[in-house]
Motif scaffolding. Structure first.
Motif, PDB file in Angstrom:
ATOM      1  N   ALA A 112       0.823  -1.212   0.000  1.00 19.46           N
ATOM      2  CA  ALA A 112       0.000   0.000   0.000  1.00 19.46           C
ATOM      3  C   ALA A 112       0.858   1.263   0.000  1.00 19.46           C
ATOM      4  O   ALA A 112       0.485   2.266  -0.610  1.00 19.46           O
ATOM      5  N   ASN A 113       2.014   1.222   0.655  1.00 23.83           N
ATOM      6  CA  ASN A 113       2.892   2.389   0.692  1.00 23.83           C
ATOM      7  C   ASN A 113       3.476   2.731  -0.672  1.00 23.83           C
ATOM      8  O   ASN A 113       3.945   3.835  -0.888  1.00 23.83           O
ATOM      9  N   PHE A 129      -4.576   2.985   0.350  1.00 27.88           N
ATOM     10  CA  PHE A 129      -3.926   2.385   1.515  1.00 27.88           C
ATOM     11  C   PHE A 129      -4.927   1.564   2.335  1.00 27.88           C
ATOM     12  O   PHE A 129      -4.698   0.402   2.640  1.00 27.88           O
TER      13      PHE A 129
END
Length: 157
Positions: A76-77, A89
């Protein structure tokens, strides 16, 4: 007047939280190895091969669930710096949580009545993995050195 050059986003340079999650995954792997050895030996002493297999299955489940959390956050980062980072995210992290929950339910229902599983040994290894991963998360985050403002480029840099 010159136009400012676009600075590299944290997605391109790597998030400052990445080393923390990499450490969590490494320590989680060592924890899983310790649970497999201790749980395997104890399971073997309690219920021979059945106990050993149960301990290894419980350890594998703990590894899977611990790894999915840290991996989902690392994935997600990669979207940081995009317009919809927050939505992406939470979608990735919550999606991983739902996948973990579904896998857990499927495995519990598939394995609960298997003759080659000792449910107590498997349960104790899963609990050791969950509690151990929480301890690893707390220790790694508490001992990590992160700045208050991450991924900041100061004027003139």
């Amino acid at each position: 007047m010159s136009t400012p050059t676009p600075r590299a986003t944290s997605a391109a340079t790597g998030s400052s939280a990445r080393p923390v999650f990499v450490r969590i995954l490494k320590w989680g792997g060592l924890l899983a190895l310790a649970i497999a050895v201790i749980g395997g030996v104890t399971g073997f002493l309690v219920d021979s091969e059945r106990g050993l297999v149960s301990a290894l299955v419980g350890t594998a489940m703990a590894i899977l669930f611990t790894g999915l959390t840290a991996t989902s956050i690392l994935v997600a980062n990669r979207f940081s710096g995009t317009d919809f980072f927050t939505a992406i995210f939470f979608a990735v992290v919550m999606g991983a949580w739902i996948v973990k929950f579904a896998i857990f339910l499927v495995l519990v229902f598939l394995l609960r009545d298997q003759p080659w599983i000792n449910p107590v040994v498997m349960f104790l290894c899963i609990i050791a993995g969950v509690l151990g991963s929480l301890i690893v998360d707390v220790v790694v985050v508490a001992t990590s050195r992160m700045s208050y403002a991450s991924d900041v480029t100061l004027p003139g840099e």
